[in-house]
Design a protein around this motif. Structure first.
Motif, PDB file in Angstrom:
ATOM      1  N   ALA A  47      20.744  14.839  24.823  1.00 19.76           N
ATOM      2  CA  ALA A  47      22.156  14.557  24.256  1.00 19.76           C
ATOM      3  C   ALA A  47      22.032  13.908  23.439  1.00 19.76           C
ATOM      4  N   GLU A  48      21.546  12.674  23.178  1.00 24.32           N
ATOM      5  CA  GLU A  48      22.085  11.979  22.438  1.00 24.32           C
ATOM      6  C   GLU A  48      21.173  12.699  21.489  1.00 24.32           C
ATOM      7  N   THR A  49      19.935  13.207  21.298  1.00 25.87           N
ATOM      8  CA  THR A  49      19.445  14.399  19.966  1.00 25.87           C
ATOM      9  C   THR A  49      20.530  14.936  19.516  1.00 25.87           C
ATOM     10  N   PHE A  50      21.313  15.993  20.647  1.00 22.78           N
ATOM     11  CA  PHE A  50      22.563  17.141  20.103  1.00 22.78           C
ATOM     12  C   PHE A  50      23.824  16.319  19.956  1.00 22.78           C
ATOM     13  N   MET A  51      23.916  15.238  20.406  1.00 17.50           N
ATOM     14  CA  MET A  51      25.350  14.650  19.763  1.00 17.50           C
ATOM     15  C   MET A  51      24.805  13.646  18.328  1.00 17.50           C
ATOM     16  N   THR A  52      23.766  13.617  17.827  1.00 16.28           N
ATOM     17  CA  THR A  52      23.624  12.863  16.746  1.00 16.28           C
ATOM     18  C   THR A  52      23.306  13.428  15.120  1.00 16.28           C
ATOM     19  N   THR A  53      22.748  14.893  15.977  1.00 12.12           N
ATOM     20  CA  THR A  53      22.749  16.263  14.890  1.00 12.12           C
ATOM     21  C   THR A  53      24.040  16.428  15.118  1.00 12.12           C
ATOM     22  N   LEU A  54      25.068  16.660  15.473  1.00 15.12           N
ATOM     23  CA  LEU A  54      26.113  17.047  15.976  1.00 15.12           C
ATOM     24  C   LEU A  54      26.691  15.965  14.486  1.00 15.12           C
ATOM     25  N   THR A  55      26.915  14.461  14.671  1.00 12.66           N
ATOM     26  CA  THR A  55      27.824  14.038  13.644  1.00 12.66           C
ATOM     27  C   THR A  55      27.451  13.353  12.712  1.00 12.66           C
ATOM     28  N   ASN A  56      25.898  14.044  12.619  1.00 11.11           N
ATOM     29  CA  ASN A  56      25.474  13.910  10.981  1.00 11.11           C
ATOM     30  C   ASN A  56      25.604  15.362  10.385  1.00 11.11           C
ATOM     31  N   SER A 116      33.391  14.791   9.489  1.00 12.80           N
ATOM     32  CA  SER A 116      35.091  14.648  10.685  1.00 12.80           C
ATOM     33  C   SER A 116      34.747  14.552  12.139  1.00 12.80           C
ATOM     34  N   LEU A 117      34.070  14.602  12.730  1.00  7.96           N
ATOM     35  CA  LEU A 117      34.337  14.941  14.679  1.00  7.96           C
ATOM     36  C   LEU A 117      34.713  13.739  14.951  1.00  7.96           C
ATOM     37  N   GLU A 118      35.582  13.502  15.894  1.00  6.14           N
ATOM     38  CA  GLU A 118      36.267  12.109  16.074  1.00  6.14           C
ATOM     39  C   GLU A 118      35.131  12.676  17.904  1.00  6.14           C
ATOM     40  N   VAL A 119      34.758  11.370  17.878  1.00  5.79           N
ATOM     41  CA  VAL A 119      33.671  11.276  19.328  1.00  5.79           C
ATOM     42  C   VAL A 119      34.312  10.486  20.683  1.00  5.79           C
ATOM     43  N   GLU A 120      34.350  10.963  21.417  1.00 10.45           N
ATOM     44  CA  GLU A 120      34.698  10.336  22.882  1.00 10.45           C
ATOM     45  C   GLU A 120      33.415  10.513  23.955  1.00 10.45           C
ATOM     46  N   ALA A 121      33.083   9.100  24.092  1.00 10.14           N
ATOM     47  CA  ALA A 121      31.655   9.362  25.029  1.00 10.14           C
ATOM     48  C   ALA A 121      32.323   9.069  26.865  1.00 10.14           C
ATOM     49  N   ALA A 143      18.610  21.975  16.977  1.00 12.40           N
ATOM     50  CA  ALA A 143      19.551  23.788  16.400  1.00 12.40           C
ATOM     51  C   ALA A 143      20.562  23.478  16.396  1.00 12.40           C
ATOM     52  N   LEU A 144      20.466  23.533  18.333  1.00 11.10           N
ATOM     53  CA  LEU A 144      22.805  24.337  18.193  1.00 11.10           C
ATOM     54  C   LEU A 144      23.055  23.660  18.402  1.00 11.10           C
ATOM     55  N   ALA A 145      23.603  22.072  17.871  1.00 10.35           N
ATOM     56  CA  ALA A 145      24.183  21.288  17.455  1.00 10.35           C
ATOM     57  C   ALA A 145      24.430  21.841  16.062  1.00 10.35           C
ATOM     58  N   LYS A 146      23.123  22.093  14.815  1.00  9.34           N
ATOM     59  CA  LYS A 146      23.466  22.093  13.682  1.00  9.34           C
ATOM     60  C   LYS A 146      24.598  23.820  13.606  1.00  9.34           C
ATOM     61  N   GLU A 147      24.288  25.024  14.908  1.00  7.49           N
ATOM     62  CA  GLU A 147      25.279  26.310  14.864  1.00  7.49           C
ATOM     63  C   GLU A 147      26.098  25.903  15.264  1.00  7.49           C
ATOM     64  N   VAL A 148      26.596  24.576  16.220  1.00  8.55           N
ATOM     65  CA  VAL A 148      27.857  24.520  17.007  1.00  8.55           C
ATOM     66  C   VAL A 148      28.988  23.634  16.224  1.00  8.55           C
ATOM     67  N   ALA A 149      28.097  22.935  14.727  1.00  7.43           N
ATOM     68  CA  ALA A 149      28.584  22.067  14.240  1.00  7.43           C
ATOM     69  C   ALA A 149      30.397  22.388  13.285  1.00  7.43           C
ATOM     70  N   GLY A 150      30.050  23.546  13.322  1.00  7.74           N
ATOM     71  CA  GLY A 150      31.152  24.303  12.000  1.00  7.74           C
ATOM     72  C   GLY A 150      32.237  24.645  13.338  1.00  7.74           C
ATOM     73  N   ALA A 151      32.270  24.639  14.416  1.00  9.20           N
ATOM     74  CA  ALA A 151      33.034  26.065  15.223  1.00  9.20           C
ATOM     75  C   ALA A 151      34.396  24.552  15.553  1.00  9.20           C
ATOM     76  N   VAL A 152      33.876  23.595  15.639  1.00 12.65           N
ATOM     77  CA  VAL A 152      35.104  22.826  15.263  1.00 12.65           C
ATOM     78  C   VAL A 152      35.166  22.321  14.742  1.00 12.65           C
ATOM     79  N   THR A 153      35.489  22.488  13.234  1.00  9.34           N
ATOM     80  CA  THR A 153      36.467  22.232  11.896  1.00  9.34           C
ATOM     81  C   THR A 153      37.410  23.538  12.527  1.00  9.34           C
ATOM     82  N   VAL A 154      38.488  22.908  11.249  1.00  8.35           N
ATOM     83  CA  VAL A 154      39.794  23.441  11.634  1.00  8.35           C
ATOM     84  C   VAL A 154      39.866  24.263  10.046  1.00  8.35           C
TER      85      VAL A 154
END
Length: 211
Positions: free
Chosen positions: A23-32, A36-41, A200-211
């Motif tokens: 999960a840490e790998t996923f979250m780090t890649t996602l925010t990288n 612009s994402l606001e993350v609450e853990a 890979a999944l984080a890179k794929e979905v990163a754009g799905a939570v943008t405006v």
């Protein structure tokens, strides 16, 4: 700015939890990939999570009658409402859970009990219950000692998917981290493969939570 709610349910520190490591790998890649994402853990073992008990049931009954709550009832309901608000405000959910005896930890169930709330995340109609959340997605990173994907024993992931679908979140992706106890000589390989898939999944979905 879009919000990501990362919920883990494991008392182990990250270095001792394979699901948290992935999960840490996923979250780090996602925010990288999307700064612009606001993350609450939330680690559910580090915060107050309210179970449905006698006080909560009493409070719910009083809501219908208009009777005043006791201080204890009000405090417990407030704790549940706090989790509910965090859930409703998020656009994307990332869950990291271990499988313990075919299910996730009880605190994860308690968290879901807080967010499955009539009138807030779903409503009843003549045709049955209808989810009220829209345009949200979820990732479930599940660590298991054996191989349970595709089996009848994968209750935890199935339950989480059903609970999310009930409130309208139907876009759910599961990333298993499985077999570490079954194949102890392959732990490093299993975890490395799961981390690669998480990246890979984080890179794929990163754009799905943008405006």
């Amino acid at each position: 700015m879009k919000k990501v709610l990362y919920v883990s349910a494991n008392p182990k520190p990250t270095e001792l939890s394979y699901s948290k490591q992935v999960a840490e790998t996923f979250m780090t890649t996602l925010t990288n990939e999307n700064a612009s994402l606001e993350v609450e853990a939330i680690e559910l073992y580090d915060v107050d999570v309210q179970e449905i008990d006698g006080d909560v049931l009493s409070a719910w009954g009083k809501f219908a009658s208009g009777e005043a709550l006791t201080d204890v009832e009000a405090a417990k309901v407030a704790t549940m409402n706090g989790m509910l608000e965090k859930f409703m405000e998020a656009d994307m959910y990332v869950f990291a859970t271990p499988m313990w005896n075919f299910f996730f930890p009880a605190r994860m169930k308690m968290f879901l009990d807080s967010v499955l709330t009539a009138g807030k995340t779903f409503r009843y109609t003549e045709q049955g219950p209808v989810g009220l959340l829209e345009n949200k997605q979820a990732i479930h990173i599940q660590g298991t000692g054996g191989i349970y994907t595709g089996t009848a024993l994968n209750f935890a992931d199935a339950y989480l998917r059903q609970a999310l679908a009930f409130v309208g979140v139907t876009e759910v992706t599961t990333l298993p981290v499985e077999g570490m106890n079954q194949y102890p000589d392959k732990i490093e390989e299993i975890v490395a493969d799961a981390k690669a898939k998480a990246e890979a999944l984080a890179k794929e979905v990163a754009g799905a939570v943008t405006v």
